[in-house]
Design an enzyme around this catalytic site. Structure first.
Site, PDB file in Angstrom:
ATOM      1  N   SER A   1       4.670  -5.498  -2.766  1.00 37.50           N
ATOM      2  CA  SER A   1       4.735  -4.071  -3.029  1.00 37.50           C
ATOM      3  C   SER A   1       5.526  -3.396  -1.908  1.00 37.50           C
ATOM      4  CB  SER A   1       3.320  -3.503  -3.189  1.00 37.50           C
ATOM      5  OG  SER A   1       3.337  -2.217  -3.751  1.00 37.50           O
TER       6      SER A   1
ATOM      7  N   GLY B   1       0.800  -1.217   0.000  1.00 40.91           N
ATOM      8  CA  GLY B   1       0.000   0.000   0.000  1.00 40.91           C
ATOM      9  C   GLY B   1       0.831   1.264   0.000  1.00 40.91           C
TER      10      GLY B   1
END
Length: 544
Positions: free
Chosen positions: A222, A136
């Protein structure tokens, strides 16, 4: 005076009572003793689930922008039936079902909790532990988002842990006043400090859930993958995990933003302290002393910070703080100073889908940010076919993700532990011909095992409303099996799977996760060699 029964005696009595209950009643809950007290969980489909367990004291008031502090013990049995709050963040960047979950659990600075799934039937041996760090962009997300539900992985014989950690300005902040007043403690990277505290909690407590504290695999996607690579280098995390998987991790090979020093032109030019000064100036905070300024900063609402963060859109990757994140990740790997544990790294063929939905004018400016400070020679291979926008996309995908993944894999040769690299090219059956490749993180929902039941959790967003096929599910099952094997044995290979060779710089074999699983020699070699060379030249120029 009335005597109070010690906590350990209370726990013994509870266990005796539970053992006298019929089997169906025992399945209504689960009870464990951890270092801070007794927890009540729930049993669902043969899996014990414990949600919202605090691993550190709420970082509020005087504890905002401080390293995580130990949890205060409790004396009564504590329910762990519901997830804890998500750490403060904006909405509208995730699908509606994610925002709905975040609205359900709510945002609050009191968010340092973790969640555990463990099988009821555990046998005589402690189980491997898989510790997931959500992504995120270090600004969004939570360990409780439904796609990270650990029931399926736990059913395969592991203990699954997900965590929340501080994000945005609350998780990455520095200011000269804080540096002066709190000079005796680590600064700036509060989200990373939280992750280390959660891993320390696992070492102390995971045995109560049937987990093996000597076999912990950290994995993340990520920004969670970036965190994995950072934790590979932090001295404080040594011995807290034993395998590592970095999925879709984008790091800069040339330079990393510094907490206190300015860097070269580009994304790392401003120090985190510089950005903290801008933050104070924006909110027009005035104070006569460092202490008064810090008090004023701690009195601010987190809502105002999230609103400012939304407008400002600055990077929140970990910064060099000289104590915990002691140096640039790539340089630590080059010295062979990373933790000597088996390692998997990989990225996907369409990583730039992360910026595909940005409006055209936004891409124009983002492109300028990505290629700021790069010379005409740096960009020469792309000049004949790519606009400034295209340059940003290719530099983002190939430079930030593919090049750095291969580079860190090469540097694993500096330690004894093996490494395996992968590259996802698989496009879901009903999306073929519509997108140019495998989007950022398409593998994540498949690894957690819920795609068949919840096809709406698939990535990328173009898959919304499209059915998952048997071929898709079989592909995901193979990826999941590699991850489980790695967590259990330190090697992803196992029965029924195509052989995944270890990564060696001399052979440059990367496992392609495509329609077929196959090792590829020298994948994108010319492009990655060039981008690696240019990054190292830039580092030599600016960091000498």
């Amino acid at each position: 005076m009335k005597k109070i029964m010690p906590v350990h005696c209370q726990f013994f009595v509870i266990l005796m009572l539970v053992s006298c209950l019929p089997a169906h009643a025992q399945n209504s809950g689960a009870i464990v003793q951890i270092d801070s007290g007794v927890l009540q969980g729930v049993v669902e489909d043969g899996i014990e689930t414990y949600r919202g367990i605090p691993y550190a004291r709420p970082p509020v008031g005087s504890l905002r922008w401080r390293p995580p502090q130990p949890v205060e013990p409790w004396t009564d049995k504590r329910d762990s039936l519901n997830f804890g709050h998500a750490c403060p963040q904006r909405r509208g960047l995730y699908p509606e079902w994610v925002d709905a979950h975040l609205d359900e659990v709510g945002d609050d600075e009191d968010c340092l909790t973790l969640n555990i799934w463990t099988p009821v039937e555990r046998g005589d041996h402690a189980l491997p532990v898989m510790f997931y760090i959500h992504g995120g962009n270090f600004q969004y997300g939570a360990g409780s988002i439904p796609v990270y539900d650990g029931r399926y992985l736990a059913s395969q014989g592991v203990v699954l842990v997900t965590i929340n950690y501080r994000i945005g300005y609350l998780g990455r902040f520095a200011h000269p006043a804080l540096s002066r007043v709190q000079s005796s403690e680590p600064l700036a990277n509060y989200g990373i400090f939280d992750q280390i505290a959660a891993l320390e909690w696992v070492q102390r407590n995971i045995g109560a859930f049937g987990g093996d504290a000597g076999n912990v695999t950290i994995f993340g996607h990520s920004s969670g993958g970036v965190a994995v690579n950072v934790l590979m280098t932090t001295p404080q995390s040594k011995g807290l995990f034993h395998q590592a998987i970095a999925q879709g991790s984008g790091i800069l090979l040339d330079v990393t933003q510094h907490a206190f020093e300015q860097g070269p032109p580009g994304a790392a030019e401003k120090s985190r302290e510089n950005m903290g000064v801008e933050f104070v100036e924006h909110f027009k905070i005035e104070a006569d002393t460092d202490e008064e300024l810090i008090d004023a900063l701690r009195a601010m609402s987190w809502e105002s910070m999230v609103e400012y963060q939304t407008k400002k859109q600055v990077p929140f990757n970990p910064v060099v703080d000289e104590r915990v994140v002691a140096d640039h990740v790539a340089r630590v790997f080059e010295r062979g100073a990373q933790h000597d544990v088996p390692y998997i790294g990989g990225a996907n063929s369409w990583e730039w889908n992360q910026i595909d939905g940005i409006p055209l004018i936004g891409k124009w400016f983002l492109g300028g940010e990505f290629i700021a400070g790069l010379t005409d020679e740096d960009l020469a291979p792309f000049d004949d076919q790519w606009t400034r926008i295209g340059l940003s996309q290719r530099w983002f995908a190939e430079g930030l993700f593919l090049t750095s993944t291969r580079y860190l894999g090469k540097q694993m040769a500096n330690v004894r532990s093996p490494a395996w690299l992968y590259h996802v090219t698989y496009v879901q059956t009903n999306l073929r011909g519509e997108v140019p490749g495998a989007g950022h993180g398409i593998e994540v929902p498949f690894i957690f095992g819920h795609v068949g039941e919840h096809p709406q959790w698939q990535r990328p967003e173009q898959m919304v409303g499209k059915a998952v096929t048997a071929e898709d599910l079989a592909w995901g099952q193979s990826v999941q099996s590699y991850w489980l094997n790695f967590a259990k044995t330190g090697d992803p290979n196992g029965p029924g799977l195509p052989d995944w060779p270890r990564y060696e710089p001399a052979t440059d074999l990367v496992m392609e996760f495509g329609v077929n699983f196959r090792p590829r020699e020298g994948l994108y070699k010319d492009t990655l060699d060039y981008l690696e060379e240019r990054a190292l030249i830039r580092r030599q120029i600016f960091l000498r």
